[in-house]
Design a protein around this motif. Structure first.
Motif, PDB file in Angstrom:
ATOM      1  N   TRP A   1       0.839  -1.213   0.000  1.00 25.64           N
ATOM      2  CA  TRP A   1       0.000   0.000   0.000  1.00 25.64           C
ATOM      3  C   TRP A   1       0.870   1.258   0.000  1.00 25.64           C
ATOM      4  O   TRP A   1       0.574   2.233  -0.684  1.00 25.64           O
ATOM      5  CB  TRP A   1      -0.937   0.014   1.216  1.00 25.64           C
ATOM      6  CG  TRP A   1      -2.030  -1.009   1.145  1.00 25.64           C
ATOM      7  CD1 TRP A   1      -2.411  -1.723   0.052  1.00 25.64           C
ATOM      8  CD2 TRP A   1      -2.884  -1.425   2.221  1.00 25.64           C
ATOM      9  NE1 TRP A   1      -3.449  -2.565   0.382  1.00 25.64           N
ATOM     10  CE2 TRP A   1      -3.766  -2.413   1.703  1.00 25.64           C
ATOM     11  CE3 TRP A   1      -2.991  -1.079   3.570  1.00 25.64           C
ATOM     12  CZ2 TRP A   1      -4.747  -3.041   2.489  1.00 25.64           C
ATOM     13  CZ3 TRP A   1      -3.970  -1.701   4.353  1.00 25.64           C
ATOM     14  CH2 TRP A   1      -4.827  -2.663   3.813  1.00 25.64           C
TER      15      TRP A   1
ATOM     16  N   LEU B   1      -7.751  -4.463   1.274  1.00 23.36           N
ATOM     17  CA  LEU B   1      -8.309  -3.124   1.483  1.00 23.36           C
ATOM     18  C   LEU B   1      -9.803  -3.243   1.810  1.00 23.36           C
ATOM     19  O   LEU B   1     -10.314  -2.597   2.732  1.00 23.36           O
ATOM     20  CB  LEU B   1      -8.122  -2.312   0.194  1.00 23.36           C
ATOM     21  CG  LEU B   1      -7.997  -0.798   0.249  1.00 23.36           C
ATOM     22  CD1 LEU B   1      -6.835  -0.394   1.122  1.00 23.36           C
ATOM     23  CD2 LEU B   1      -7.799  -0.243  -1.158  1.00 23.36           C
TER      24      LEU B   1
ATOM     25  N   VAL C   1      -4.807   5.016  -2.340  1.00 25.11           N
ATOM     26  CA  VAL C   1      -4.554   3.633  -2.780  1.00 25.11           C
ATOM     27  C   VAL C   1      -5.839   3.055  -3.383  1.00 25.11           C
ATOM     28  O   VAL C   1      -5.828   2.412  -4.433  1.00 25.11           O
ATOM     29  CB  VAL C   1      -4.063   2.753  -1.608  1.00 25.11           C
ATOM     30  CG1 VAL C   1      -4.028   1.284  -1.989  1.00 25.11           C
ATOM     31  CG2 VAL C   1      -2.680   3.216  -1.146  1.00 25.11           C
TER      32      VAL C   1
END
Lengths: 193, 193
Positions: free
Chosen positions: B19, B64, B104
């Protein structure tokens, strides 16, 4: 007889090539060499028109904003509510070209965290669109807000509509929402505003 | 005595490094070598846990989504409307770490146009969040929609809230909207829904 050089056209051609490279390889994949190859021109010509790679990337961001604004200006004769729907729904991708365009825009959004110049262009564009939408909402004699909401109702509604449009665009881009559904939802909101 | 290897912890450490690399250099800037350097491990170890670079990038996307879902599960004891506000407002960036996280996420959104696996993870996550929000809206005994809107009112409202949240997140990320303003706007919408 030598062809008269149209500088604006040449710049546009290079910017379109830049967008193509960004759509395929991301902003980090941009190099003068790649863009030159995609545009079918020399790297020297790109440097002549834009200077550095960084300046070219920034010019591509400004051009993206200008291109959306140009489309908006063409709606000048339409009634306010119709123009409002144009502003909020024009970015919904309807085909592969639209999806590529929006993905370039998201590439700039992601980039903005590490690039103050890009962030500033995007922020000003969003704020400009918000002001213009608020103006259209007032011109339509509307501007309702949920009960208990603080602030200028037209501005709050403009912010709400634009945020909704950005969120629905994202859904259409990742492919779990139909462009027609997203546009219908925006039309409902514009009608109710 | 050798340290007992915690595989989950090692995977997490590598994903966090991934990330970081994405936030700084974009997805196109990811290489096993860069991620290994950021994680302080060997490229061999990354390959051991994730296989290829492509598999690592996809695992970062799934992680995520899982991380957001984990935060949601912690709100299990809260009333439906409060949980709803958590879902829609948790992504609003409040500090540099939050901004990096969201960027991200946008990098993955931009990537999704050329990467079907990423697009599928993002689409499923959004659809899952929508279903869960619709469930919470029904549990709160709510689910209003603008007059003339077609479809299940709770689902329409869930879609509206999530799109609004995504759009406001973008505004906060580019820095022309205050995180507190965005959260207050979402709280108003959740209250009115």
């Amino acid at each position: 007889m030598p062809r008269i050089v149209d500088h604006a056209e040449r710049r546009t051609q290079i910017v379109h090539a830049l967008w193509l490279v960004i759509a395929q390889q991301g902003i980090e994949g941009v190099s003068l060499r790649h863009v030159a190859a995609a545009a079918g021109v020399s790297t020297g010509r790109i440097q002549h028109y834009f200077g550095t790679k960084e300046a070219l990337v920034l010019a591509g961001c400004t051009a993206l904003v200008d291109s959306a604004y140009g489309g908006y200006l063409e709606t000048e004769q339409a009634p306010p509510r119709e123009r409002l729907l144009h502003v909020v729904s024009q970015q919904i991708p309807r085909d592969d070209a639209g999806r590529a365009g929006v993905s370039v825009w998201y590439a700039y959004v992601a980039r903005s965290i590490n690039d103050d110049a890009v962030r500033q262009v995007l922020a000003e564009a969003r704020r400009g669109a918000e002001d213009e939408c608020a103006r259209l909402i007032r011109a339509a004699g509307a501007g309702s807000a949920p009960p208990g909401t603080a602030g200028d109702p037209a501005l709050v509604q403009a912010r709400r509509l634009l945020a909704l449009a950005d969120g629905l665009t994202l859904r259409v881009l990742v492919g779990d929402l139909d462009p027609a559904e997203a546009t219908a939802m925006l039309a409902d909101e514009v009608r109710a505003s």
